[in-house]
Design an enzyme around this catalytic site. Structure first.
Site, PDB file in Angstrom:
ATOM      1  N   THR A  99       0.837  -1.170  -0.069  1.00 34.80           N
ATOM      2  CA  THR A  99       0.164   0.022  -0.022  1.00 34.80           C
ATOM      3  C   THR A  99       0.656   1.372   0.045  1.00 34.80           C
ATOM      4  OG1 THR A  99      -0.197   0.019   2.398  1.00 34.80           O
ATOM      5  CG2 THR A  99      -1.847  -1.399   1.237  1.00 34.80           C
ATOM      6  N   LYS A 128       7.976   1.644   3.099  1.00 31.66           N
ATOM      7  CA  LYS A 128       8.989   2.314   3.884  1.00 31.66           C
ATOM      8  C   LYS A 128       8.462   2.895   5.198  1.00 31.66           C
ATOM      9  CE  LYS A 128       9.130   4.732   0.150  1.00 31.66           C
ATOM     10  NZ  LYS A 128       9.372   5.543  -1.080  1.00 31.66           N
ATOM     11  N   VAL A 155      14.008  -0.110  -0.204  1.00 37.80           N
ATOM     12  CA  VAL A 155      15.313   0.504  -0.536  1.00 37.80           C
ATOM     13  C   VAL A 155      15.397  -0.091  -2.043  1.00 37.80           C
ATOM     14  CG1 VAL A 155      17.452   1.356  -0.025  1.00 37.80           C
ATOM     15  CG2 VAL A 155      15.801   0.879   1.844  1.00 37.80           C
ATOM     16  N   GLY A 209       5.934   8.057 -13.721  1.00 42.56           N
ATOM     17  CA  GLY A 209       5.606   7.243 -12.577  1.00 42.56           C
ATOM     18  C   GLY A 209       6.596   7.036 -11.674  1.00 42.56           C
ATOM     19  N   GLU A 212       6.513   9.968  -5.901  1.00 39.52           N
ATOM     20  CA  GLU A 212       5.475   9.767  -4.926  1.00 39.52           C
ATOM     21  C   GLU A 212       4.190  10.443  -5.097  1.00 39.52           C
ATOM     22  OE1 GLU A 212       6.311   7.607  -1.919  1.00 39.52           O
ATOM     23  OE2 GLU A 212       7.797   7.257  -3.385  1.00 39.52           O
ATOM     24  N   LYS A 227      14.703   5.985   3.590  1.00 38.95           N
ATOM     25  CA  LYS A 227      15.507   5.114   3.411  1.00 38.95           C
ATOM     26  C   LYS A 227      16.775   5.172   4.012  1.00 38.95           C
ATOM     27  CE  LYS A 227      13.534   4.909  -1.361  1.00 38.95           C
ATOM     28  NZ  LYS A 227      13.246   5.712  -2.492  1.00 38.95           N
ATOM     29  N   GLY A 325       9.721   1.365  -9.896  1.00 44.06           N
ATOM     30  CA  GLY A 325       9.136   0.649 -11.224  1.00 44.06           C
ATOM     31  C   GLY A 325       8.322  -0.455 -10.710  1.00 44.06           C
TER      32      GLY A 325
HETATM   33  N1  HSE Z   1       9.403   8.183  -5.570  1.00 42.25           N
HETATM   34  C1  HSE Z   1      10.543   7.133  -5.053  1.00 42.25           C
HETATM   35  C2  HSE Z   1      11.645   7.444  -6.174  1.00 42.25           C
HETATM   36  C3  HSE Z   1      10.102   5.855  -5.695  1.00 42.25           C
HETATM   37  O1  HSE Z   1      11.504   8.430  -7.165  1.00 42.25           O
HETATM   38  O2  HSE Z   1      12.735   6.912  -5.994  1.00 42.25           O
HETATM   39  C4  HSE Z   1      10.710   4.544  -4.914  1.00 42.25           C
HETATM   40  O3  HSE Z   1      10.861   4.948  -3.402  1.00 42.25           O
END
Ligand code: HSE
Length: 349
Positions: A99, A128, A155, A209, A212, A227, A325
């Protein structure tokens, strides 16, 4: 032959990609990995939920329309997200939790993990929030209930940094790390090197994509901070909380800063780092750093992530790979399940 019954919690891109992998590769895993996966339940706040202890068709699941309450169209489905029932009562051995990350209190994902672990179910997650904010509690709960709590995908998605550091670098005495741990911000900086403005570059990252739901978390370093907490606590045995990590993002950098760096033979990168000081204390930070072009992280471009571990016996070991991804993150869940399977096999020897 081992068959694991799997419940998918959250059915956005990642668990949907896992369903697709199951549809395409389950037969191969039987011989290559020694197990198969059967999806017995799915729940999602937007799509609703479904339970079938006999197993759901993974290919059909992967094609489910992304419309509100879509599971109500299936014979035993409902538009309601019956999270508790899917986690506790679907007969699943493993819960795949994917989620959204809530960086404030880790909910509702933390409760989902807690329910599963308390019921003696393994948890694999890409989220995370629960790990950075409640990792110690959840790990203790897993241990108490003799089940696994795995989170490789939290991570660098499927790039195996946590397990690499914990297993393959065990004994090398890791003393710190520095990493490019957010694909969006690195993509934005790379676009800016090509002359694109900050706002346009963020928009492009959203369209692709990477970002966040709220890209502020990406460009202001909040995503990297989570992270850093996860890696530092896991690999340096730190007890960091989010507030222990000083955090600055890249939004103050302009095209002129990027150009000046280029002229000086350097590149700006958003670096998440932690190090064990001589007194044993751990310092950690997230900040834009100017790296000379010969630095191992300077050449990491676009949405790619990389982390460089410093260890007493090996010096710097740098790993790069995808950090986001759908399929890449679904692979992380698979790698967690493989780890559960291999640990179970070792325990039986
Ligand atoms: N939004 C994050 C990024 C996705 O751009 O790395 C993975 O945590």
């Amino acid at each position: 032959m081992t068959e694991y019954k799997l419940a998918l919690v959250g059915f956005g891109g990642v668990n949907r990609a896992l369903a697709q992998l199951i549809a395409e590769r389950n037969h191969r895993w039987k011989t290559e990995l020694g197990f198969t996966l059967k999806i017995v339940g799915v729940t999602d706040l937007f799509l609703g939920s479904i339970i079938n202890r006999e197993g759901l068709d993974a290919a059909l699941l992967a094609k489910l329309p992304a419309t509100q309450g879509a599971f109500a169209q299936w014979p035993t489905g409902t538009a309601e997200a019956l999270n508790e029932a899917v986690i506790k009562d679907s007969g699943a051995d493993i819960i795949a939790e994917a989620t959204f990350t809530n960086p404030v209190d880790g909910e509702p994902a933390t409760s989902f993990c807690r329910w599963a672990l308390e019921r003696g179910k393994h948890v694999v997650t890409t989220n995370k929030g629960p790990i950075a904010l409640h990792g110690a509690e959840l790990k203790a709960l897993a241990q108490h209930n003799n089940v696994a709590f795995e989170y490789e995908g939290s991570v660098m998605s499927g790039t195996p940094v946590i397990r690499l550091a914990k297993q393959s670098l065990a004994g090398s005495e890791i003393t710190g790390f520095e990493g490019i741990l957010n694909g969006t911000s690195n993509f934005v900086l790379t676009c800016m090197e090509g002359g694109l403005g900050f706002v346009e570059a963020v928009k492009k990252a959203q369209e692709l994509g990477y970002a966040e739901a709220d890209p502020t978390a990406d460009v202001e370093g909040h995503d990297v901070r989570l992270k850093v907490v996860i890696l530092a606590n896991e690999l340096l045995d730190a007890k960091l909380t989010v507030n222990d990590v000083a955090c600055n993002g890249i939004s103050a950098l302009g095209l002129d800063d990027i150009e000046k760096a280029r002229q000086d033979g350097a590149r700006w990168k958003l670096i998440g780092a932690a190090t064990r000081n001589t007194d044993g204390a751990i310092s950690a930070s997230v900040e834009p750093r100017l790296l000379n072009n010969d630095h191992p992280l300077a050449s990491i471009s676009g949405a790619t992530n990389a982390v460089s571990f410093t260890s007493e016996l090996l010096g710097a070991v740098t790993v790069s790979g995808p950090g986001a991804g759908r399929t890449e993150t679904a692979f992380a869940l698979l790698s967690d399940i493989i780890n559960i399977h291999q640990s179970a096999a070792r325990n039986q020897e």
